[in-house]
Motif scaffolding. Sequence first.
Motif, PDB file in Angstrom:
ATOM      1  N   VAL A   1      -9.234  -2.789   0.093  1.00 51.36           N
ATOM      2  CA  VAL A   1      -8.919  -4.186   0.337  1.00 51.36           C
ATOM      3  C   VAL A   1      -7.940  -4.409  -1.002  1.00 51.36           C
ATOM      4  CG1 VAL A   1      -9.861  -6.507   0.132  1.00 51.36           C
ATOM      5  CG2 VAL A   1     -10.911  -4.764   1.362  1.00 51.36           C
ATOM      6  N   ILE A   2      -8.256  -4.265  -2.036  1.00 55.20           N
ATOM      7  CA  ILE A   2      -7.457  -4.786  -3.275  1.00 55.20           C
ATOM      8  C   ILE A   2      -6.100  -3.963  -3.118  1.00 55.20           C
ATOM      9  CG2 ILE A   2      -6.791  -4.165  -5.657  1.00 55.20           C
ATOM     10  CD1 ILE A   2     -10.294  -4.772  -5.920  1.00 55.20           C
ATOM     11  N   SER A   3      -6.036  -2.502  -2.876  1.00 50.93           N
ATOM     12  CA  SER A   3      -4.694  -2.083  -2.820  1.00 50.93           C
ATOM     13  C   SER A   3      -3.855  -2.464  -1.674  1.00 50.93           C
ATOM     14  CB  SER A   3      -4.994  -0.568  -2.428  1.00 50.93           C
ATOM     15  OG  SER A   3      -4.023   0.108  -2.529  1.00 50.93           O
ATOM     16  N   ASP A   4      -4.312  -2.556  -0.486  1.00 51.80           N
ATOM     17  CA  ASP A   4      -3.386  -3.197   0.471  1.00 51.80           C
ATOM     18  C   ASP A   4      -3.088  -4.588   0.478  1.00 51.80           C
ATOM     19  OD1 ASP A   4      -3.712  -0.661   1.560  1.00 51.80           O
ATOM     20  OD2 ASP A   4      -4.769  -1.024   3.511  1.00 51.80           O
ATOM     21  N   THR A   5      -3.893  -5.335  -0.037  1.00 52.12           N
ATOM     22  CA  THR A   5      -3.573  -6.837  -0.332  1.00 52.12           C
ATOM     23  C   THR A   5      -2.569  -6.848  -1.237  1.00 52.12           C
ATOM     24  OG1 THR A   5      -5.966  -7.602   0.453  1.00 52.12           O
ATOM     25  CG2 THR A   5      -4.677  -9.088  -0.953  1.00 52.12           C
ATOM     26  N   TYR A   6      -2.719  -6.111  -2.380  1.00 54.81           N
ATOM     27  CA  TYR A   6      -1.733  -6.103  -3.330  1.00 54.81           C
ATOM     28  C   TYR A   6      -0.135  -5.823  -2.660  1.00 54.81           C
ATOM     29  CZ  TYR A   6       0.563  -4.857  -7.631  1.00 54.81           C
ATOM     30  OH  TYR A   6       1.622  -4.505  -8.695  1.00 54.81           O
ATOM     31  N   HIS A   7      -0.361  -4.852  -1.932  1.00 50.81           N
ATOM     32  CA  HIS A   7       0.756  -4.163  -1.159  1.00 50.81           C
ATOM     33  C   HIS A   7       1.340  -5.283  -0.091  1.00 50.81           C
ATOM     34  CE1 HIS A   7       1.551  -1.045  -4.036  1.00 50.81           C
ATOM     35  NE2 HIS A   7       0.158  -0.742  -3.976  1.00 50.81           N
ATOM     36  N   GLY A   8       0.774  -6.572   0.150  1.00 48.34           N
ATOM     37  CA  GLY A   8       1.316  -7.353   1.023  1.00 48.34           C
ATOM     38  C   GLY A   8       0.680  -7.571   2.345  1.00 48.34           C
ATOM     39  N   GLY A   9      -0.652  -6.972   2.325  1.00 47.92           N
ATOM     40  CA  GLY A   9      -1.395  -7.236   3.470  1.00 47.92           C
ATOM     41  C   GLY A   9      -2.275  -8.447   3.318  1.00 47.92           C
ATOM     42  N   TYR A  10      -2.527  -8.775   4.662  1.00 49.54           N
ATOM     43  CA  TYR A  10      -3.099 -10.051   4.947  1.00 49.54           C
ATOM     44  C   TYR A  10      -4.503  -9.933   4.734  1.00 49.54           C
ATOM     45  CZ  TYR A  10      -4.560 -14.235   7.494  1.00 49.54           C
ATOM     46  OH  TYR A  10      -4.875 -15.585   7.636  1.00 49.54           O
ATOM     47  N   LEU A  11      -5.352 -10.591   3.837  1.00 46.01           N
ATOM     48  CA  LEU A  11      -6.641 -10.280   3.295  1.00 46.01           C
ATOM     49  C   LEU A  11      -7.677 -10.029   4.505  1.00 46.01           C
ATOM     50  CD1 LEU A  11      -8.557  -9.847   1.088  1.00 46.01           C
ATOM     51  CD2 LEU A  11      -9.002 -12.293   0.838  1.00 46.01           C
ATOM     52  N   PRO A  12      -7.681 -10.851   5.577  1.00 47.36           N
ATOM     53  CA  PRO A  12      -8.758 -10.934   6.460  1.00 47.36           C
ATOM     54  C   PRO A  12      -8.530  -9.678   7.330  1.00 47.36           C
ATOM     55  CG  PRO A  12      -7.975 -13.303   6.655  1.00 47.36           C
ATOM     56  CD  PRO A  12      -7.193 -12.335   5.703  1.00 47.36           C
ATOM     57  N   SER A  13      -7.321  -9.362   7.831  1.00 52.40           N
ATOM     58  CA  SER A  13      -7.022  -8.230   8.655  1.00 52.40           C
ATOM     59  C   SER A  13      -7.219  -6.889   7.778  1.00 52.40           C
ATOM     60  CB  SER A  13      -5.472  -8.324   9.132  1.00 52.40           C
ATOM     61  OG  SER A  13      -4.698  -8.310   8.174  1.00 52.40           O
ATOM     62  N   VAL A  14      -6.969  -7.122   6.527  1.00 54.56           N
ATOM     63  CA  VAL A  14      -7.096  -5.824   5.608  1.00 54.56           C
ATOM     64  C   VAL A  14      -8.560  -5.524   5.418  1.00 54.56           C
ATOM     65  CG1 VAL A  14      -7.033  -4.879   3.222  1.00 54.56           C
ATOM     66  CG2 VAL A  14      -4.942  -5.971   4.359  1.00 54.56           C
ATOM     67  N   PHE A  15      -9.404  -6.455   5.239  1.00 59.95           N
ATOM     68  CA  PHE A  15     -10.810  -6.175   5.076  1.00 59.95           C
ATOM     69  C   PHE A  15     -11.495  -5.782   6.580  1.00 59.95           C
ATOM     70  CE2 PHE A  15     -15.168  -7.834   5.713  1.00 59.95           C
ATOM     71  CZ  PHE A  15     -15.684  -7.288   4.375  1.00 59.95           C
ATOM     72  N   THR A  16     -10.910  -6.326   7.650  1.00 64.42           N
ATOM     73  CA  THR A  16     -11.468  -5.890   8.958  1.00 64.42           C
ATOM     74  C   THR A  16     -11.153  -4.271   9.010  1.00 64.42           C
ATOM     75  OG1 THR A  16     -11.303  -7.897   9.631  1.00 64.42           O
ATOM     76  CG2 THR A  16     -11.354  -6.288  11.286  1.00 64.42           C
ATOM     77  N   GLN A  17      -9.646  -4.016   8.935  1.00 67.22           N
ATOM     78  CA  GLN A  17      -9.540  -2.739   8.808  1.00 67.22           C
ATOM     79  C   GLN A  17     -10.381  -1.774   7.823  1.00 67.22           C
ATOM     80  OE1 GLN A  17      -5.418  -1.788   7.641  1.00 67.22           O
ATOM     81  NE2 GLN A  17      -5.483   0.117   8.346  1.00 67.22           N
ATOM     82  N   ALA A  18     -10.411  -2.002   6.772  1.00 66.25           N
ATOM     83  CA  ALA A  18     -11.583  -1.415   5.779  1.00 66.25           C
ATOM     84  C   ALA A  18     -12.758  -1.259   6.327  1.00 66.25           C
ATOM     85  CB  ALA A  18     -11.335  -1.982   4.494  1.00 66.25           C
ATOM     86  N   TYR A  19     -13.400  -2.314   6.752  1.00 66.66           N
ATOM     87  CA  TYR A  19     -14.638  -2.067   7.424  1.00 66.66           C
ATOM     88  C   TYR A  19     -14.795  -1.303   8.536  1.00 66.66           C
ATOM     89  CZ  TYR A  19     -19.266  -4.054   8.947  1.00 66.66           C
ATOM     90  OH  TYR A  19     -20.606  -3.735   9.055  1.00 66.66           O
ATOM     91  N   ALA A  20     -13.673  -1.372   9.342  1.00 69.02           N
ATOM     92  CA  ALA A  20     -13.645  -0.438  10.532  1.00 69.02           C
ATOM     93  C   ALA A  20     -13.546   1.033  10.102  1.00 69.02           C
ATOM     94  CB  ALA A  20     -12.732  -1.128  11.339  1.00 69.02           C
ATOM     95  N   GLU A  21     -12.595   1.173   9.223  1.00 72.35           N
ATOM     96  CA  GLU A  21     -12.377   2.541   8.950  1.00 72.35           C
ATOM     97  C   GLU A  21     -13.518   3.292   7.942  1.00 72.35           C
ATOM     98  OE1 GLU A  21      -8.521   2.755   6.924  1.00 72.35           O
ATOM     99  OE2 GLU A  21      -7.529   2.217   9.043  1.00 72.35           O
ATOM    100  N   TRP A  22     -14.162   2.516   7.124  1.00 75.16           N
ATOM    101  CA  TRP A  22     -15.151   3.097   6.126  1.00 75.16           C
ATOM    102  C   TRP A  22     -16.405   2.703   6.344  1.00 75.16           C
ATOM    103  CZ3 TRP A  22     -13.167   6.949   3.237  1.00 75.16           C
ATOM    104  CH2 TRP A  22     -11.887   6.844   2.931  1.00 75.16           C
ATOM    105  N   VAL A  23     -16.829   1.422   6.532  1.00 71.58           N
ATOM    106  CA  VAL A  23     -18.290   0.951   6.621  1.00 71.58           C
ATOM    107  C   VAL A  23     -18.906   1.536   8.060  1.00 71.58           C
ATOM    108  CG1 VAL A  23     -19.775  -0.837   6.635  1.00 71.58           C
ATOM    109  CG2 VAL A  23     -17.736  -0.833   5.002  1.00 71.58           C
ATOM    110  N   LEU A  24     -18.194   1.081   9.129  1.00 70.79           N
ATOM    111  CA  LEU A  24     -18.779   1.399  10.534  1.00 70.79           C
ATOM    112  C   LEU A  24     -19.211   3.007  10.669  1.00 70.79           C
ATOM    113  CD1 LEU A  24     -16.990  -0.619  13.175  1.00 70.79           C
ATOM    114  CD2 LEU A  24     -19.033  -0.808  12.467  1.00 70.79           C
ATOM    115  N   PRO A  25     -18.301   3.920  10.160  1.00 68.35           N
ATOM    116  CA  PRO A  25     -18.657   5.371  10.523  1.00 68.35           C
ATOM    117  C   PRO A  25     -19.908   5.641   9.643  1.00 68.35           C
ATOM    118  CG  PRO A  25     -16.248   5.011  10.277  1.00 68.35           C
ATOM    119  CD  PRO A  25     -16.812   3.793   9.889  1.00 68.35           C
ATOM    120  N   TYR A  26     -19.672   5.309   8.246  1.00 70.18           N
ATOM    121  CA  TYR A  26     -20.791   5.520   7.274  1.00 70.18           C
ATOM    122  C   TYR A  26     -22.006   5.140   7.883  1.00 70.18           C
ATOM    123  CZ  TYR A  26     -23.520   5.325   3.327  1.00 70.18           C
ATOM    124  OH  TYR A  26     -24.800   5.540   2.339  1.00 70.18           O
ATOM    125  N   ALA A  27     -22.072   3.667   8.241  1.00 68.78           N
ATOM    126  CA  ALA A  27     -23.273   3.039   8.415  1.00 68.78           C
ATOM    127  C   ALA A  27     -23.876   3.733   9.761  1.00 68.78           C
ATOM    128  CB  ALA A  27     -23.294   1.499   8.825  1.00 68.78           C
TER     129      ALA A  27
END
Length: 170
Positions: A96-122
């Motif tokens: 989230v920090i990296s993608d937001t720093y490089h111009g990402g929109y925080l809500p969509s970056v967080f959603t993407q990070a959650y889908a890519e990392w948290v969902l498969p892990y959980a």
Amino acid sequence: MLSSLTSYCLFFALSLSLGMFFAWRHGWKTALGPAMAAALLAATWFNIPFLGMPLDVRSSTAIFFLIAFCFHSGRLIFSPLTTLDCLITGIVVWHVISDTYHGGYLPSVFTQAYAEWVLPYAAGRYAVVHRGAIQRMTPWFVAAAVVLAIAACIESYSGMNFWSSWLTPI
């Protein structure tokens, strides 16, 4: 040829059906593993737009059965928290920090990070929480791996991808 939406619905229905069968036959505690094994058979481009982002079969299946897990075994969600849980949290925060720093929109970056990392892990973590879960779901993951291996062999020999040739083109 099927549309991407039709293929998504077909494979999502397959994974839901297998998970529901296990929930009915062995209880909700066993539904997540076989459903995720069936979801592995869906190609990554079988997705639907959701809040401006693509939602694939694996994520949809994980969301559905993780919500069911919360209702069935909610007391197991935060106990015990492990070092690996903290590491996954760190990866999500860094993403989230990296993608937001490089111009990402925080809500969509967080959603993407959650889908890519948290969902498969959980999904993986909670699929094996109950005693005997690995023994029940192993045949389903082996079957999915065999189907994918056969498809990969056919593709490497013929140059034809089964999913894009017979179901939905990329």
